[in-house]
Motif scaffolding. Structure first.
Motif, PDB file in Angstrom:
ATOM      1  N   ASP A  95       1.073  -1.304  -0.152  1.00  0.00           N
ATOM      2  CA  ASP A  95      -0.409  -0.100  -0.118  1.00  0.00           C
ATOM      3  C   ASP A  95       0.863   1.844  -0.031  1.00  0.00           C
ATOM      4  O   ASP A  95       0.497   2.747  -0.101  1.00  0.00           O
ATOM      5  CB  ASP A  95      -1.067   0.036   1.115  1.00  0.00           C
ATOM      6  N   ALA A  96       1.712   1.228   0.078  1.00  0.00           N
ATOM      7  CA  ALA A  96       3.141   2.736   0.117  1.00  0.00           C
ATOM      8  C   ALA A  96       2.743   3.043  -0.781  1.00  0.00           C
ATOM      9  O   ALA A  96       2.284   2.538  -2.458  1.00  0.00           O
ATOM     10  CB  ALA A  96       4.459   2.222   0.150  1.00  0.00           C
ATOM     11  N   GLY A  97       3.040   4.392  -1.406  1.00  0.00           N
ATOM     12  CA  GLY A  97       2.972   5.581  -2.089  1.00  0.00           C
ATOM     13  C   GLY A  97       4.344   5.646  -3.681  1.00  0.00           C
ATOM     14  O   GLY A  97       4.158   5.419  -4.087  1.00  0.00           O
ATOM     15  N   VAL A  98       5.169   5.925  -2.380  1.00  0.00           N
ATOM     16  CA  VAL A  98       6.675   5.095  -2.871  1.00  0.00           C
ATOM     17  C   VAL A  98       7.009   4.189  -3.127  1.00  0.00           C
ATOM     18  O   VAL A  98       7.413   3.650  -3.697  1.00  0.00           O
ATOM     19  CB  VAL A  98       6.763   6.462  -1.827  1.00  0.00           C
ATOM     20  N   GLY A  99       8.036   4.041  -1.838  1.00  0.00           N
ATOM     21  CA  GLY A  99       8.142   2.067  -1.184  1.00  0.00           C
ATOM     22  C   GLY A  99       9.542   1.956  -1.813  1.00  0.00           C
ATOM     23  O   GLY A  99       9.981   0.936  -1.342  1.00  0.00           O
ATOM     24  N   VAL A 100      10.404   3.310  -1.717  1.00  0.00           N
ATOM     25  CA  VAL A 100      12.120   2.856  -1.754  1.00  0.00           C
ATOM     26  C   VAL A 100      12.836   4.205  -1.007  1.00  0.00           C
ATOM     27  O   VAL A 100      12.181   4.933  -0.440  1.00  0.00           O
ATOM     28  CB  VAL A 100      12.309   3.015  -3.372  1.00  0.00           C
ATOM     29  N   TYR A 101      13.703   3.071  -0.492  1.00  0.00           N
ATOM     30  CA  TYR A 101      14.864   4.132   0.143  1.00  0.00           C
ATOM     31  C   TYR A 101      16.056   4.068  -0.207  1.00  0.00           C
ATOM     32  O   TYR A 101      16.237   3.208  -0.588  1.00  0.00           O
ATOM     33  CB  TYR A 101      14.528   4.100   1.704  1.00  0.00           C
ATOM     34  N   ALA A 102      16.441   5.631  -0.066  1.00  0.00           N
ATOM     35  CA  ALA A 102      17.964   4.958  -0.289  1.00  0.00           C
ATOM     36  C   ALA A 102      19.096   4.366   0.701  1.00  0.00           C
ATOM     37  O   ALA A 102      19.313   5.440   2.061  1.00  0.00           O
ATOM     38  CB  ALA A 102      19.121   6.156  -0.848  1.00  0.00           C
ATOM     39  N   ARG A 126       5.868   0.652  10.003  1.00  0.00           N
ATOM     40  CA  ARG A 126       5.790  -0.452   8.634  1.00  0.00           C
ATOM     41  C   ARG A 126       6.452  -0.154   8.035  1.00  0.00           C
ATOM     42  O   ARG A 126       7.670  -1.156   7.142  1.00  0.00           O
ATOM     43  CB  ARG A 126       4.700  -1.141   8.721  1.00  0.00           C
ATOM     44  N   HIS A 127       6.226   0.906   7.453  1.00  0.00           N
ATOM     45  CA  HIS A 127       7.603   1.524   6.282  1.00  0.00           C
ATOM     46  C   HIS A 127       9.265   1.241   6.599  1.00  0.00           C
ATOM     47  O   HIS A 127       9.886   1.021   5.604  1.00  0.00           O
ATOM     48  CB  HIS A 127       7.254   2.480   5.594  1.00  0.00           C
ATOM     49  N   LEU A 128       9.192   2.263   7.503  1.00  0.00           N
ATOM     50  CA  LEU A 128      11.109   2.914   7.794  1.00  0.00           C
ATOM     51  C   LEU A 128      11.536   0.728   8.355  1.00  0.00           C
ATOM     52  O   LEU A 128      11.935  -0.171   8.146  1.00  0.00           O
ATOM     53  CB  LEU A 128      10.739   3.466   8.847  1.00  0.00           C
ATOM     54  N   GLU A 161      15.679   9.013  13.450  1.00  0.00           N
ATOM     55  CA  GLU A 161      13.997   8.523  12.763  1.00  0.00           C
ATOM     56  C   GLU A 161      14.974   7.923  11.331  1.00  0.00           C
ATOM     57  O   GLU A 161      15.783   6.962  11.062  1.00  0.00           O
ATOM     58  CB  GLU A 161      12.885   9.308  13.509  1.00  0.00           C
ATOM     59  N   GLU A 162      13.677   8.349  11.630  1.00  0.00           N
ATOM     60  CA  GLU A 162      14.074   8.185   8.890  1.00  0.00           C
ATOM     61  C   GLU A 162      15.798   9.022   9.049  1.00  0.00           C
ATOM     62  O   GLU A 162      16.407   8.062   8.551  1.00  0.00           O
ATOM     63  CB  GLU A 162      12.957   9.065   8.205  1.00  0.00           C
ATOM     64  N   ASP A 163      15.910   9.916   9.277  1.00  0.00           N
ATOM     65  CA  ASP A 163      16.901  10.705   9.184  1.00  0.00           C
ATOM     66  C   ASP A 163      17.992  11.204  10.137  1.00  0.00           C
ATOM     67  O   ASP A 163      17.066  10.782  11.463  1.00  0.00           O
ATOM     68  CB  ASP A 163      16.610  12.257   8.383  1.00  0.00           C
ATOM     69  N   PHE A 190      16.998   9.579   3.547  1.00  0.00           N
ATOM     70  CA  PHE A 190      17.195   8.724   3.257  1.00  0.00           C
ATOM     71  C   PHE A 190      16.288   8.205   1.934  1.00  0.00           C
ATOM     72  O   PHE A 190      15.761   7.020   1.656  1.00  0.00           O
ATOM     73  CB  PHE A 190      16.549   8.047   4.742  1.00  0.00           C
ATOM     74  N   CYS A 191      15.038   9.093   2.101  1.00  0.00           N
ATOM     75  CA  CYS A 191      13.744   8.583   1.023  1.00  0.00           C
ATOM     76  C   CYS A 191      13.812  10.012   0.278  1.00  0.00           C
ATOM     77  O   CYS A 191      14.018  10.822   0.288  1.00  0.00           O
ATOM     78  CB  CYS A 191      12.215   8.732   2.094  1.00  0.00           C
ATOM     79  N   PRO A 192      13.518   9.012  -1.215  1.00  0.00           N
ATOM     80  CA  PRO A 192      13.755  10.145  -2.077  1.00  0.00           C
ATOM     81  C   PRO A 192      12.917  11.493  -1.755  1.00  0.00           C
ATOM     82  O   PRO A 192      12.752  12.332  -2.891  1.00  0.00           O
ATOM     83  CB  PRO A 192      13.557   9.096  -3.546  1.00  0.00           C
ATOM     84  N   THR A 193      12.004  11.298  -1.237  1.00  0.00           N
ATOM     85  CA  THR A 193      10.319  11.976  -1.370  1.00  0.00           C
ATOM     86  C   THR A 193      11.794  13.673  -0.215  1.00  0.00           C
ATOM     87  O   THR A 193      10.108  14.516  -0.848  1.00  0.00           O
ATOM     88  CB  THR A 193       9.041  11.913  -0.726  1.00  0.00           C
ATOM     89  N   ASN A 194      11.942  13.203   0.076  1.00  0.00           N
ATOM     90  CA  ASN A 194      12.864  14.079   0.900  1.00  0.00           C
ATOM     91  C   ASN A 194      13.517  14.968   0.611  1.00  0.00           C
ATOM     92  O   ASN A 194      13.871  15.939   0.917  1.00  0.00           O
ATOM     93  CB  ASN A 194      12.559  13.869   2.426  1.00  0.00           C
ATOM     94  N   LEU A 195      14.318  14.336  -0.682  1.00  0.00           N
ATOM     95  CA  LEU A 195      15.519  15.268  -0.896  1.00  0.00           C
ATOM     96  C   LEU A 195      15.644  16.909  -1.777  1.00  0.00           C
ATOM     97  O   LEU A 195      14.034  17.366  -1.449  1.00  0.00           O
ATOM     98  CB  LEU A 195      16.314  14.819  -2.900  1.00  0.00           C
ATOM     99  N   GLY A 228       0.288  12.404  11.609  1.00  0.00           N
ATOM    100  CA  GLY A 228       1.343  12.634   9.985  1.00  0.00           C
ATOM    101  C   GLY A 228       0.945  11.458   9.308  1.00  0.00           C
ATOM    102  O   GLY A 228      -0.618  11.646   8.869  1.00  0.00           O
ATOM    103  N   GLU A 229       1.365  11.307   8.575  1.00  0.00           N
ATOM    104  CA  GLU A 229       1.660  11.172   6.910  1.00  0.00           C
ATOM    105  C   GLU A 229       0.706   9.064   7.566  1.00  0.00           C
ATOM    106  O   GLU A 229       1.090   8.707   8.935  1.00  0.00           O
ATOM    107  CB  GLU A 229       3.391   9.811   7.250  1.00  0.00           C
ATOM    108  N   HIS A 230       0.216   8.939   6.648  1.00  0.00           N
ATOM    109  CA  HIS A 230      -0.662   7.640   7.176  1.00  0.00           C
ATOM    110  C   HIS A 230      -1.811   7.603   7.830  1.00  0.00           C
ATOM    111  O   HIS A 230      -2.321   6.946   8.031  1.00  0.00           O
ATOM    112  CB  HIS A 230       0.034   6.474   7.020  1.00  0.00           C
ATOM    113  N   SER A 231      -2.114   8.927   8.359  1.00  0.00           N
ATOM    114  CA  SER A 231      -3.197   9.298   9.593  1.00  0.00           C
ATOM    115  C   SER A 231      -4.361   9.341   8.986  1.00  0.00           C
ATOM    116  O   SER A 231      -4.289   9.899   7.882  1.00  0.00           O
ATOM    117  CB  SER A 231      -2.766   9.497  10.503  1.00  0.00           C
TER     118      SER A 231
HETATM  119  N1  LIG Z   1       8.252   9.510   5.654  1.00  0.00           N
HETATM  120  C1  LIG Z   1       8.607   9.767   3.548  1.00  0.00           C
HETATM  121  N2  LIG Z   1       9.541   9.139   3.565  1.00  0.00           N
HETATM  122  N3  LIG Z   1       7.415   9.883   3.564  1.00  0.00           N
HETATM  123  C2  LIG Z   1       7.353   8.739   1.860  1.00  0.00           C
HETATM  124  C3  LIG Z   1       7.279   7.858   2.029  1.00  0.00           C
HETATM  125  C4  LIG Z   1       6.639   6.636   3.099  1.00  0.00           C
HETATM  126  C5  LIG Z   1       7.051   4.964   2.591  1.00  0.00           C
HETATM  127  N4  LIG Z   1       7.858   4.471   2.339  1.00  0.00           N
HETATM  128  C6  LIG Z   1       5.331   5.415   1.516  1.00  0.00           C
HETATM  129  O1  LIG Z   1       6.074   5.001  -0.231  1.00  0.00           O
HETATM  130  O2  LIG Z   1       4.254   5.177   1.607  1.00  0.00           O
END
Ligand SMILES: NC(=[NH2+])NCCC[C@H](N)C(=O)O
Ligand SMILES: Nc1ncnc2c1ncn2[C@@H]1O[C@H](COP(=O)(O)OP(=O)(O)OP(=O)(O)O)[C@@H](O)[C@H]1O
Length: 427
Positions: free
Chosen positions: A131-138, A264-266, A295-297, A341-346, A383-386
């Motif tokens: 169900d992730a919107g993005v699904g990848v991390y570096a 769970r995404h992390l 945390e994430e970063d 860590f996540c490309p959405t935040n670059l 927050g996200e996913h809420s």
């Molecule tokens: N906190 C974040 N980096 N959010 C963006 C993506 C979160 C999660 N990996 C998804 O694809 O839904």
């Protein structure tokens, strides 16, 4: 000859590592080496398993010889592709699924970054979380270039940032914060305003490749940096998560100050190893300036307050960022800007948000579409996913890359201003 030391192999738990090379991956490589060789090392590892722990040495050449991607990982990557494109993945709409083509898999499945991360480390979260919107991390900074055929496509899709573009120079908005007077001076719609940015400490990979020692060392460095704040408004205290009472933690999360636990995404990105070690939160007395650690970063720097005074929130964030960057160097890439860590935040890494109630507009079926057209992202209030509670939404800029910090805040500011105008006109 320089040697990499391998330590602490415990039965039934993950391989824990503590070495001069300091990466979990290095240990996995070493352990694969030990498992696949017929030499005396095998006896050594078996003895280590029996004993519960042991210390070994391998030369870098020995490790290098085994640094190619092993067959088991390649198989996992191929299975991941099959899962995303099979019946289980039928409902998956992630950018990972969209851009992980057969061609990309073939091109990238045998690659490994210098600290040992593979394509599987990048996609693991999205493969488990359909169900992730993005699904990848570096897993480390190099992943963005080594696995560019996947990351570039996702980055372009999410931010509208093409591989030819470059992140503009830093512009935090110094001297321009007066352009952001309160968005809702009468307090009819906006409850609170928050602006955050992310930073990664130079010289460290991202979560999945960090050891417990790395976490503790990084925590120590940032703690020292906070203690240098002399500004009255910013001065505060660091609260490590390790040892924090559950009630305190819960309250901080409920009040929107602290990150949640168990995302769970992390977790599936292997970002929660050794939790809660090395994690924590710094905040000033008023909880208007906060820093999340590991945390994430590596760091999330946050300024927030009740009401809608975006300029004041940005002023405080600028002061905080300037203060900390004097103490610790951060990773920045010429093309991608601040690395996360996540490309959405670059890029700018800025997410500027308001908690806002727009009852008439939010009742419209096309509410989300309206926001998207204004380059705004809509979240629930935890927050996200809420979900939204009591009609209050978290509305922020969507893009963080390809625009400066100032422009990211302006994207939110202009968009929300427009939403309020629409709400006032809505019958
Ligand atoms: N906190 C974040 N980096 N959010 C963006 C993506 C979160 C999660 N990996 C998804 O694809 O839904
Ligand atoms: N404008 C705001 N006012 C008060 N709290 C906010 C505001 N915006 C976000 N928050 C709170 O900040 C916390 C973190 O939110 P969330 O995880 O969605 O965003 P983030 O910190 O930007 O990180 P990420 O995008 O990585 O998830 C949540 O408790 C959320 O409710």
């Amino acid at each position: 000859m320089k040697k990499a030391q391998i330590g602490y192999y415990r039965r039934s738990s993950r391989l824990k590592f503590d070495s001069s090379h300091s990466t979990l991956r290095l240990v996995e490589m070493a352990s694969q080496f030990l498992r696949s060789t017929n030499s005396r090392y095998v006896a050594g590892v078996l003895a280590a398993l029996g004993a519960g722990s042991a210390v070994y040495t391998l030369t870098p050449q020995q490790l290098q010889a085994k640094s190619e991607v092993d067959a088991a990982t390649i198989k996992k990557i191929e299975e991941a592709y099959a899962k995303l494109n099979g019946p289980e993945g039928a409902k998956c709409k992630s950018l990972l699924k969209k851009h992980l083509t057969k061609e990309v898999v073939e091109k990238l499945k045998t690659k490994r970054t210098k600290v040992g991360a593979t394509l599987y480390d990048c996609i693991r979260s999205g493969v488990y979380n359909l169900d992730a919107g993005v699904g990848v991390y570096a897993p480390d900074a190099e992943a963005y270039t080594l696995f560019a055929p996947l990351f570039d496509k996702i980055i372009e899709d999410y931010h509208g940032f093409s591989p030819k573009q470059k992140q503009p120079p830093v512009d935090l908005g110094e001297g321009k914060t007066k352009e952001f007077p309160p968005l809702d001076p009468k307090g009819k719609y906006i409850k609170s305003t928050r602006i955050r940015c992310g930073r990664s400490l130079k010289g460290y990979p991202f979560n999945p490749c960090l050891t417990q020692d790395n976490y503790l060392e990084m925590e120590g460095k940032v703690k020292k940096a906070f203690s240098e704040y002399s500004d009255k408004e910013l001065k505060g205290k660091y609260y490590p998560l390790d040892g924090m009472g559950k009630d305190t933690q819960k309250q901080l999360i409920a009040d929107h100050f602290l990150f949640k636990e168990g995302d769970r995404h992390l977790q599936y990105a292997n970002a929660c190893n050794f939790w809660p070690k090395g994690r924590g939160i710094f905040h000033n007395n008023d909880k208007t300036f906060l820093i999340w650690v590991n945390e994430e970063d590596h760091m999330r720097i946050i300024s927030m307050q009740e009401g809608s005074d975006v300029g004041a929130v940005l002023d405080r964030l600028i002061k905080g960022v300037r203060g900390i960057e004097k103490q610790v160097p951060f990773s920045r890439d010429d093309r991608l800007g601040w690395l996360t860590f996540c490309p959405t935040n670059l890029g700018s890494t800025v997410r500027a948000s308001v908690h806002i109630a727009l009852p008439k507009l939010a009742a419209r079926k096309d509410f989300i579409e309206i926001c998207e057209k204004l380059n705004l992202q809509v979240r629930g209030i935890h927050g996200e996913h809420s979900d939204s509670v009591g009609g209050v939404y978290d509305i922020s800029n969507k893009a963080r890359l390809g625009l400066s910090e100032y422009q990211a805040v302006k994207q939110m500011y202009d968009g929300v201003k427009k939403l309020i105008e629409m709400e006032e006109k809505q019958k």
